[in-house]
Design an enzyme around this catalytic site. Structure first.
Site, PDB file in Angstrom:
ATOM      1  N   ASP A  44      37.044  34.714  39.548  1.00  0.00           N
ATOM      2  CA  ASP A  44      36.512  32.980  40.130  1.00  0.00           C
ATOM      3  C   ASP A  44      35.523  31.809  39.655  1.00  0.00           C
ATOM      4  O   ASP A  44      35.548  30.939  40.474  1.00  0.00           O
ATOM      5  CB  ASP A  44      35.524  34.285  41.515  1.00  0.00           C
ATOM      6  N   ASP A 101      32.104  41.307  35.285  1.00  0.00           N
ATOM      7  CA  ASP A 101      31.807  41.015  36.831  1.00  0.00           C
ATOM      8  C   ASP A 101      33.126  41.752  37.034  1.00  0.00           C
ATOM      9  O   ASP A 101      33.397  40.746  37.892  1.00  0.00           O
ATOM     10  CB  ASP A 101      31.496  39.908  36.598  1.00  0.00           C
ATOM     11  N   HIS A 106      24.567  35.726  40.339  1.00  0.00           N
ATOM     12  CA  HIS A 106      25.486  35.223  39.109  1.00  0.00           C
ATOM     13  C   HIS A 106      24.430  34.463  38.315  1.00  0.00           C
ATOM     14  O   HIS A 106      24.846  35.828  36.730  1.00  0.00           O
ATOM     15  CB  HIS A 106      26.458  34.406  39.487  1.00  0.00           C
ATOM     16  N   GLN A 131      44.417  43.021  45.171  1.00  0.00           N
ATOM     17  CA  GLN A 131      43.530  43.802  46.096  1.00  0.00           C
ATOM     18  C   GLN A 131      44.214  42.952  46.776  1.00  0.00           C
ATOM     19  O   GLN A 131      44.866  41.329  47.044  1.00  0.00           O
ATOM     20  CB  GLN A 131      42.104  42.953  45.487  1.00  0.00           C
ATOM     21  N   ASP A 141      45.388  44.042  32.833  1.00  0.00           N
ATOM     22  CA  ASP A 141      44.488  45.526  32.977  1.00  0.00           C
ATOM     23  C   ASP A 141      43.196  44.743  31.519  1.00  0.00           C
ATOM     24  O   ASP A 141      43.396  44.410  30.340  1.00  0.00           O
ATOM     25  CB  ASP A 141      45.226  46.572  32.264  1.00  0.00           C
TER      26      ASP A 141
END
Length: 510
Positions: free
Chosen positions: A331, A405, A308, A277, A385
């Site tokens: 992240d 998430d 979150h 991405q 994956d």
């Protein structure tokens, strides 16, 4: 009948393209081979244009299935229109094909930049189909489809011009070259053009190759069929197209920078295209940072981490929490909230994007947002994956809490992470008292769908709304035993039990 290499009579019919038949500069076998090579190259370029529009529309508007359906169906319809329109150009096949390829190179090569510019400087495309930018996507699909559809009929005339053969054999040769070219273009786009050049530059390069292929074939092989006027018309058209594409290539970096500033603000610090991405980080200094993945806001330093906490805390506060699995969350923001709870001994993070994980560990702005959670010795990060990792995960060491998430289900690749099979695999790694937390974007209908899918995997659940500033976001809390949702609009503190639920599936945000 005049043989292919016999000189045309001086009084023979003429058109804008010149005499109908003139001697070719090469032998018939060589000429036929060159035409099939031209078919191969043009087919490869045409499929790249199609995939480019699908990829860009999915990036800008999400819902890749819808975008692919719209682009491909409009293109196939338009190809039929182009084939019919090409009947009028049969007597001018050489010059007609040359002009079509020049126009296709210009429209296809510049389509990505044009669409991206309209999106960046006019705002989100999330409204009705009557909005201009959405119709622009349809217009490009229609125009490119018409031009692609006009190629084969004209090439059929040109290949018969070289050497007469039965129609079935000529069609078989043309479509064989066309389909092989489409295969090469379809494989080159995701594995070569997109990772090495990106969407905009890849489209420009494809347009340049398309223009050169058409010009070389017509001006080289069929130049004696062209009048002087037609020859100069093609030369000027192709030089203009190549000039526009070359200028755009030189300016593409500045254009992307300006477009990102228009989309994300003037404080863009990092903008990279990973293998998964586009990752954009903004902020720095005294300005709060933000993380965007494929143009969508994933984390905002101004919200204090509340989204979150709404995802993580209800699941962490409902029972044992020694072993935690975070799917996505490269992240480090979900891991930060998990580590705030007592009793956490191990946190496994599985994320498909190595670049996001790298930035979460090294970028000063992102590490400030995630509290350097990925450096905690209790955290182990795996990149790969997510679906495949779950399928091979050992059942001997189940998890007390699983936090999803994950990217929004706007692409075919991410849709499988919201499927019944996916939640079934998650259930296999949960303990008997384990809890599952899922973030769902897209409004009440999306939450309904996600909740029904989780329930179909055999899990009990409740759903609750997002807080202030989270319009269209909801959460699912699930487990083998019926969990309790937090009170509406309230996030429990770490270690605190759940308040009785005041909002239960299926609706939220009403």
């Amino acid at each position: 009948m005049i043989e292919p290499h016999a000189p045309a009579p001086a009084s023979g019919p003429r058109s804008l393209g010149g005499p109908v038949r003139s001697p070719l500069p090469v032998k018939p076998g060589t000429g036929r081979f060159l035409v099939l090579v031209g078919v191969f190259v043009c087919a490869a370029c045409g499929l790249v244009y199609e995939l480019e529009l699908v990829a860009l529309a999915s990036y800008l508007m999400g819902d890749s299935v819808t975008q692919a359906s719209v682009v491909l169906s409009v293109m196939v319809f338009a190809m039929g229109l182009g084939s019919l329109a090409a009947k009028r150009l049969r007597l001018r096949a050489a010059v007609g094909f040359g002009m079509i390829e020049a126009l296709l190179a210009l429209v296809g090569g510049c389509s990505a930049m044009t669409l991206y510019a309209v999106f960046a400087w006019t705002g989100d495309w999330g409204g009705a189909w009557a909005e201009g930018p959405r119709w622009l996507l349809v217009a490009f699909s229609l125009a490119i489809g018409v031009l692609i559809g006009a190629e084969v009929p004209l090439l059929m005339v040109l290949i018969q011009r070289i050497r007469r053969q039965d129609a079935g054999g000529a069609v078989a040769d043309l479509f064989a070259a066309d389909y092989v070219g489409a295969l090469v273009g379809g494989l080159a786009f995701p594995f070569l053009l997109l990772p090495l050049l990106g969407q905009l530059t890849g489209a420009l390069l494809t347009g340049a190759i398309n223009a050169l292929a058409g010009a070389v074939l017509v001006l080289g092989l069929f130049r004696r069929d062209l009048s002087r006027r037609a020859r100069w018309l093609l030369i000027v058209a192709n030089v203009t197209v190549l000039g526009v594409l070359a200028t755009s290539w030189v300016l593409v970096d500045d254009f992307e920078r300006a477009a990102r500033h228009a989309l994300f603000g003037a404080d863009v610090r990092v903008a990279v295209q990973s293998g998964v991405q586009e990752v954009v980080l903004t902020g720095g200094g005294n300005r709060p940072g933000a993380l965007f993945l494929d143009g969508r806001l994933r984390a905002d330093g101004r919200d204090g981490g509340r989204p979150h906490r709404r995802l993580v805390d209800p699941a962490m506060s409902g029972g044992p929490r020694a072993r935690v699995l975070i799917l996505g969350g490269g992240d480090g923001l979900a891991a930060r909230e998990v580590l705030r709870h007592r009793g956490v001994r191990r946190v496994d993070v599985v994320d498909p994007d190595r670049e996001v994980v790298r930035l979460a560990r090294t970028d000063p702005g992102l590490t400030a947002m995630n509290g350097r959670s990925l450096a905690d010795p209790r955290v182990r990060v795996v990149t790969g994956d997510v679906f495949g990792w779950l399928r091979s995960a050992p059942r001997a060491a189940p998890y007390d809490v699983v936090v999803c998430d994950l990217p929004d289900p706007g692409s075919a690749a991410s849709t499988k992470l919201y499927s019944q099979e996916f939640y079934g695999l998650v259930g296999r790694v949960l303990t008997d008292r384990g809890r599952l937390a899922v973030r769902v974007a897209g409004g009440g209908q999306a939450l309904d769908t996600a909740s029904a899918t989780v329930r179909s995997a055999g899990l009990h659940l409740v759903a609750y709304r997002g807080g202030e500033g989270e319009k269209g976001v909801g959460y699912v809390l699930a487990g083998w035993t019926l969990p309790q949702a937090p009170a509406a609009g309230r996030v429990p503190r770490p270690g605190e039990g759940h308040a009785p639920s005041t909002l239960v599936h299926p609706r939220f945000g009403d």
